[in-house]
Design an enzyme around this catalytic site. Structure first.
Site, mmCIF file in Angstrom:
data_model
loop_
_atom_site.group_PDB
_atom_site.id
_atom_site.type_symbol
_atom_site.label_atom_id
_atom_site.label_comp_id
_atom_site.label_asym_id
_atom_site.label_seq_id
_atom_site.Cartn_x
_atom_site.Cartn_y
_atom_site.Cartn_z
ATOM 1 N N TYR A 176 -2.393 5.245 -17.191
ATOM 2 C CA TYR A 176 -1.632 4.617 -16.106
ATOM 3 C C TYR A 176 -0.202 5.138 -16.086
ATOM 4 O O TYR A 176 0.218 5.780 -15.156
ATOM 5 C CB TYR A 176 -1.671 3.090 -16.260
ATOM 6 C CG TYR A 176 -1.107 2.364 -15.067
ATOM 7 C CD1 TYR A 176 -1.867 2.210 -13.919
ATOM 8 C CD2 TYR A 176 0.175 1.838 -15.085
ATOM 9 C CE1 TYR A 176 -1.357 1.550 -12.810
ATOM 10 C CE2 TYR A 176 0.695 1.173 -13.985
ATOM 11 C CZ TYR A 176 -0.072 1.038 -12.851
ATOM 12 O OH TYR A 176 0.438 0.394 -11.759
ATOM 13 N N SER A 196 -4.392 3.556 -8.389
ATOM 14 C CA SER A 196 -3.061 3.176 -7.961
ATOM 15 C C SER A 196 -2.047 4.163 -8.537
ATOM 16 O O SER A 196 -2.130 5.354 -8.283
ATOM 17 C CB SER A 196 -2.783 1.731 -8.385
ATOM 18 O OG SER A 196 -1.783 1.156 -7.598
ATOM 19 N N ASP A 206 -6.528 -1.667 2.352
ATOM 20 C CA ASP A 206 -5.486 -1.560 1.331
ATOM 21 C C ASP A 206 -4.131 -1.587 2.021
ATOM 22 O O ASP A 206 -3.710 -0.604 2.629
ATOM 23 C CB ASP A 206 -5.658 -0.262 0.539
ATOM 24 C CG ASP A 206 -4.730 -0.182 -0.663
ATOM 25 O OD1 ASP A 206 -3.792 -0.993 -0.752
ATOM 26 O OD2 ASP A 206 -4.934 0.713 -1.505
ATOM 27 N N HIS A 214 -6.457 -3.407 -2.041
ATOM 28 C CA HIS A 214 -6.034 -2.460 -3.065
ATOM 29 C C HIS A 214 -6.879 -2.552 -4.331
ATOM 30 O O HIS A 214 -7.139 -1.554 -4.991
ATOM 31 C CB HIS A 214 -4.561 -2.712 -3.416
ATOM 32 C CG HIS A 214 -3.967 -1.665 -4.296
ATOM 33 N ND1 HIS A 214 -3.888 -0.338 -3.925
ATOM 34 C CD2 HIS A 214 -3.412 -1.739 -5.535
ATOM 35 C CE1 HIS A 214 -3.304 0.355 -4.893
ATOM 36 N NE2 HIS A 214 -3.021 -0.469 -5.886
#
Length: 776
Positions: free
Chosen positions: A540, A620, A703, A738
């Site tokens: 991430y 994301s 989203d 999302h």
């Protein structure tokens, strides 16, 4: 947990990584989607604020031209060759000669037309791409066994930790035969269980999701958000707990960022309100957030504004109210690195500045006329101060809990007349209890090395709860006595698996600049390190989010097929505090991508896997990560799964919630920041002569946080790269936001697609289709 639904419910632990001024009742949890992605949730004062996006136009900085090509870039190696069919016959995508000049740099944007989602041509293109992807995925072998195994793993009975309001207890359950989690309540801990909110039955016409829900302090009412199509946009409602009736008057639109802070008497609440006026540009909208007060039974249009909008779309405005109702707080956050905190008594007219953050963030809890301030000011791993509101000048603050140089303070809660402190020590949880003066009392005994939540409870109640899991241990809920330290198992999730079949190890590898970076590796016991294990690398690296070793049911079929699951704790996260975050933010963002490449190189060097057996995935901000990874070092990877990503870093601020992420990434409107962004923007670095890894792009049609234009433009560029023959598929989840759709069935479908794709791309041997283990 099981990678199924997002549980957004009450809690009292403050997640400090975001520095919000927050101590109220609502809690927003980071969402693990079907593929295990961590999605950016907007900051919810008490939990990790992973990322928001809201963009603004760079009209002053660009000139449109249509005749020159972009400047040449360094040579990029191709992905490892894989046996398989030749280039796929994708739906046609036109390329336009669009060129901008930004700060003297020519920037090509041939697929800008795909930004306009409402255009009929774009709608037709999306339908064609999604249909093409699903047809290709449907033909992959092993799907039936995968579906069978995921059904076993995802449809489970589970319960969250309860929390008390008055004498009432509230909690959520998932059921083996239900698609969505249900909110229950009961009078007293041993009372009769009753359904309060069942999102499975909320709408027959269109899919809706249950958002944040917060009971009043007496437990008589609950304010909750309803979200169409699992999007962020929401409407607040109020339900009477005794009758189950929804108020027809207390209905508040514009609740995208709203968290309700009830007054002690339960007659009203404070909340953040966002106007729904369509004339407000989407990128400017976050700057219109106001803090309001709603009195039950009155028209919400008459709600009083208690803190005006900031007018700055790169900031967040968040409110909070102490449990006794004496102290009202407003926090103005500038990204994930600093914030200002104001306070007042609710009856006062003017706000008082408690602290102005200059490169530091602050979280405030109030109890018995004392403020507990948690901050990274002068302490990258955070510390705690006591503040007397009558003498609140900074010089009068008293340090209660100093910074621990070897552990990062992740969250703080006030329970049972004590402070409960959640620390991360080399990315594993440690829970500590201190007195209200900061004197150590004990460390809570955890079942093992893993990830635990902080204690949830009330300031004056001895009973508290926490959850625990590890990569190989499903979520367990424990009850503890703050006074005695006794810990008992309260509930656990039963998942059909043998935890003793797997093992977890933590390794440290060296990144490009010499930084030591931790990584977790999960696999079946007895793994042979010969370089042939199919490996799934996740990361991430942003927004202070820490990648903790928690349970993920979706990886079990991968492990059972002999695979390795790897989680790299990249810079940009919060694992080692503010310094770790800053080392992967803004101008330092390339460190995150270098760390990820270092993880891939380590896995090959140590003979866990090799490039053609290594897949990467992220969602994301993690989607940006894997997009940069495949465009910068495609030779390291055999396959990529990219979910709801940011990929056009030159124009990201113009869409969705993009402007709120400018403090994290920077903006192309600034010459220096543009140079950094353009240097790694994945969309702008897709090259014609490079063979890229197989790519599965997973997008959602609703989203409203990260605009799906990123996924569309990037897929178009990769599909049309003449040197690329590997499959590039765009899968679009319908009626999903999302975090994807919130039904278990949808999670199973997307997981089957993802893992069938990975098995095929990495040529993973499958057990017999008739065996349940074939689930992967």
């Amino acid at each position: 947990m099981t990678g199924r639904v997002t549980v957004m419910g009450p809690g009292r632990a403050l997640r400090l990584s975001q520095g919000a001024s927050r101590r109220g009742a609502a809690h927003a949890f980071l969402r693990a989607g079907a593929g295990g992605f961590l999605y950016l949730l907007y900051p919810m004062r008490k939990l990790l604020m992973p990322a928001l996006l809201s963009l603004v136009a760079c009209t002053s900085a660009k000139e449109a031209t249509r005749d020159e090509a972009p400047a040449a870039s360094p040579a990029t190696q191709s992905a490892p060759a894989q046996e398989g069919p030749s280039r796929m016959a994708y739906p046609a995508t036109r390329s336009d000669a669009v060129m901008d000049t930004l700060h003297g740099q020519q920037v090509a944007d041939p697929y800008r037309w795909l930004e306009d989602e409402k255009a009929p041509e774009v709608q037709a293109w999306m339908k064609a791409q999604d249909g093409f992807a699903r047809a290709a995925l449907e033909k992959l072998p092993g799907r039936a066994a995968l579906e069978k195994r995921f059904t076993e793993l995802f449809y489970v009975d589970s319960v969250t930790a309860p929390f008390r309001r008055g004498n009432r207890f509230f909690y959520m359950r998932t059921h083996k035969d239900k698609e969505k989690a249900i909110v229950y309540w009961k009078d007293g801990e041993s009372g009769q269980e009753k359904v309060l909110l069942d999102p499975n039955a909320m709408s027959k016409d269109a899919p809706v999701s249950l958002g944040r829900w917060v009971p009043s302090w007496d437990g008589k009412r609950v304010a909750f958000a309803v979200r169409p199509n699992a999007a962020d946009e929401a409407t607040l409602h109020v339900i009477d707990v005794d009758t189950g009736e929804w108020s027809k008057v207390d209905v508040i639109e514009g609740a995208k960022y709203a968290n309700t802070n009830w007054t002690p008497d339960g007659k009203g609440f404070y909340y953040e309100w966002l106007p729904t006026d369509a004339s407000i540009p989407v990128d400017a909208r976050p700057g219109y957030t106001e803090l309001k007060f709603h009195k039950l039974g009155e028209d919400p249009k008459k709600d009083v504004v208690v803190h005006e909008r900031t007018g700055d779309p790169t900031t967040f405005l968040q409110g909070d109210l102490s449990r006794d109702g004496k102290y009202l707080f407003a926090s103005i956050l500038r990204g994930w690195s600093e914030n200002d905190v104001y306070w007042k008594h609710p009856a006062d007219k003017d706000w008082r500045l408690l602290v102005k953050g200059k490169g530091a963030k602050y979280t405030v809890l109030a109890w018995k006329d004392r403020f507990y301030v948690v901050t990274d000011e002068g302490a990258p791993r955070q510390r705690i101060f006591a503040v007397d509101p009558r003498k609140a000048d900074r010089a009068n603050w008293k340090e209660l809990v100093p910074e621990d140089p070897k552990a990062t303070l992740e969250s703080v809660s006030l329970v049972g007349g004590h402070l409960a402190l959640e620390y991360l020590k080399d990315v594993t949880t440690e829970l500590r209890i201190t007195t209200l003066e900061g004197k150590p009392v004990r460390t809570v005994q955890l079942p093992g090395v893993g990830a635990a939540s902080n204690l949830t409870g009330l300031e004056d109640q001895d009973d508290a709860y926490f959850s625990y899991s590890s990569f190989t241990t499903p979520r367990q809920v424990y009850r503890t006595s703050v006074k005695s330290g006794k810990v008992d198992l309260w509930a656990k999730v039963e998942v059909p698996m043998d935890p003793d079949a797997y093992t977890t190890e933590q390794v440290f590898f060296t990144s490009k600049d010499g930084t030591k970076v931790p990584m977790f590796l999960v696999h079946k016991k007895g793994l042979k390190k010969d370089g042939n294990a199919p490996t799934l690398l996740y990361g991430y690296g942003g927004f202070l989010v820490s990648m903790q070793p928690s349970f993920r049911a979706s990886i079990l079929p991968w492990l059972d097929a002999g695979g390795v699951y790897a989680v790299a704790n990249l810079r940009g996260g919060g694992e080692y505090g503010t310094a770790w975050h800053e080392a992967g933010r803004g101008a330092n963002k390339q460190n995150v991508f270098d760390d990820f490449a270092g993880a891939a190189e380590y896995l090959a060097k140590e003979k866990y896997t090799q490039a053609k057996k290594l897949a990467i995935y992220g969602g994301s901000n993690g989607g940006l990560l894997v997009g940069a990874a495949m465009t910068q070092r495609p030779e390291l990877y055999g396959a990529v799964v990219c979910g709801v990503p940011l990929l056009d870093m030159v124009r990201f601020h113009l869409f969705g919630s993009g402007r709120t992420w400018v403090p994290e990434y920077g903006s192309a409107e600034d010459a220096g920041q543009f140079k950094t962004l353009y240097a790694y923007s994945p969309y702008h670095h897709v090259k014609q002569d490079v063979r890229y890894p197989a790519l599965l792009m997973m997008s959602s049609d609703h989203d409203d946080r990260v605009d799906p234009m990123h996924a569309r433009k990037f897929v178009a560029a990769v599909q049309n790269a003449k040197g690329n023959s590997a499959p590039t598929l765009l899968r679009i989840e319908a009626n999903a936001g999302h975090g994807g759709a919130d039904q278990v069935a949808k999670a199973i479908e997307s997981s089957v697609d993802m893992y069938a794709f990975l098995f095929q791309a990495l040529d993973v041997a499958r057990p017999d289709a008739g065996v349940a283990a074939e689930s992967r």
